[in-house]
Design an enzyme around this catalytic site. Structure first.
Site, short mmCIF file in Angstrom:
data_model
loop_
_atom_site.label_atom_id
_atom_site.label_comp_id
_atom_site.label_asym_id
_atom_site.label_seq_id
_atom_site.Cartn_x
_atom_site.Cartn_y
_atom_site.Cartn_z
N GLY A 1 -20.67 88.02 43.29
CA GLY A 1 -20.65 86.57 43.10
C GLY A 1 -19.30 86.10 42.60
O GLY A 1 -18.25 86.57 43.08
N GLU B 1 -17.59 86.88 40.29
CA GLU B 1 -16.71 87.95 39.75
C GLU B 1 -15.92 88.67 40.83
O GLU B 1 -15.03 89.45 40.53
CB GLU B 1 -17.55 89.01 39.02
CG GLU B 1 -17.52 88.90 37.52
CD GLU B 1 -18.57 87.95 37.02
OE1 GLU B 1 -19.73 88.36 36.96
OE2 GLU B 1 -18.24 86.78 36.72
N ASP C 1 -22.22 85.12 53.62
CA ASP C 1 -21.80 85.07 55.04
C ASP C 1 -20.29 84.83 55.11
O ASP C 1 -19.59 85.44 55.93
CB ASP C 1 -22.54 83.96 55.78
CG ASP C 1 -24.06 84.11 55.68
OD1 ASP C 1 -24.52 85.27 55.54
OD2 ASP C 1 -24.77 83.10 55.73
#
Ligand code: KDG
Length: 317
Positions: free
Chosen positions: A228, A230, A259
């Protein structure tokens, strides 16, 4: 001939214009979405030759989706758009607190009627990459058989396979089924692209290092675990690295980030970038995908991506 081939279900997407319970929302913008088509559009925006195919209904929605995807520069020559079954549809519900929810109308859709014999064998054989996800094989037994056949075609022809598990729990019977089917597909891929939550479901751990090694133990030569905001952890067995995501102040909706990541990462691989630079492209595209409420509009052009990353060297080998 295209460099990347991907296939799946693309649907009409009704995007609410306000936050709040769908029961009371009356205004929507019509868009399209579908994980594999999102990846194809992401790659096309970055200037790559990519083809998407799937089955669409012989209805106005099918035509809309075909036009949309083609308009983005994706090769659509193998789309099948004459099904008597309806094109799939989904609504997003945006909550002021917590994550967006989806309401899908895809059971018995045209896409779920795709069969192995519908696959364009030569088209897949001529590509450099076949990108598959865990969504399409969950739609029906014949979609699972289609995915398995596409893998066989890719393997017989030296086409590298990237696999995003894209776990969608509502499409499966049980956690056991998710694990057995998706781990089997993953074991046949060359590149595995799970998120941490997916790692937990597939391998029972949310430690990114362990998720990467679980992937590599099963067969892929490259594992990228998405973290995510990070960034992502990438490993090829010899070296493992955490690549930070760029700072983003304007996240609106995380849907589509995975995606976008796949599109950026594959673009990097196609351009001959090393693994960590490919991940940086993936992180950049994934981050920009979250700046809008729809699933594909935030996917950047190459110029937008470079500006965002503020690092021209990323585009060179
Ligand atoms: O990854 C985003 C997709 O999940 C979304 O665009 C469409 O719900 C969708 C699906 O199942 O493909």
């Amino acid at each position: 001939m295209v460099d990347v081939v991907t296939f799946g279900e693309a649907m009409v997407f009704m995007n609410p214009q306000k936050v709040g319970p769908l029961t009371y929302i009356t205004d929507f913008k019509k868009r399209m979405g579908g994980a594999e088509a999102n990846v194809a559009i992401g790659l096309a925006r970055l200037g790559h030759e990519v083809g998407w195919f799937g089955k669409l209904g012989k209805d106005p929605h099918g035509k809309y989706i075909e036009n949309f995807i083609r308009g983005e520069g994706v090769d659509t020559q193998h789309i099948l758009c004459d099904s008597e079954l309806p094109t799939g549809l989904y609504f997003k519900e945006r909550s002021a607190v917590g994550e967006s929810r989806f309401h899908h109308y895809r059971h018995g859709s045209a896409a779920s009627d795709f069969h192995p014999e519908d696959l364009p064998v030569e088209y897949i054989s001529d590509a450099k990459y076949l990108h598959i996800t865990g969504i399409f094989p969950a739609l029906s037994d014949n979609c699972l058989a289609t995915t398995r056949r596409a893998i066989e075609i890719a393997k017989e022809n030296g086409v590298r396979i990237s696999f995003d598990p894209n776990v969608r729990g509502q499409l499966w019977e049980s956690e056991g089924e998710i694990r057995s089917v998706l781990n089997n597909l993953l074991s046949q891929a060359d590149i595995a692209l799970p998120g941490v939550g997916e790692g937990k479901r597939l391998f029972g751990t949310d430690d990114p290092w362990k998720i990467a090694s679980e992937c590599l133990d099963r067969g892929p030569d490259t594992a990228v675990v998405k973290l995510g905001p990070e960034g992502a952890l990438v490993s090829n067995g010899k070296s493992t690295e955490c690549v930070e995501a760029p700072n983003l102040e304007h996240e609106v909706d995380p849907v589509g980030a995975g995606d976008g990541f796949a599109a950026g990462f594959l673009a990097g691989r196609l351009e001959g970038l090393n693994l960590s630079r490919s991940v940086r492209l993936g992180n950049g595209v994934g981050a920009l995908a979250t700046t809008v409420t729809s699933d594909v509009e935030g996917l950047p052009s190459r110029t937008e991506l470079n500006t965002f990353l503020r690092n021209g060297e990323l585009t060179t080998k």
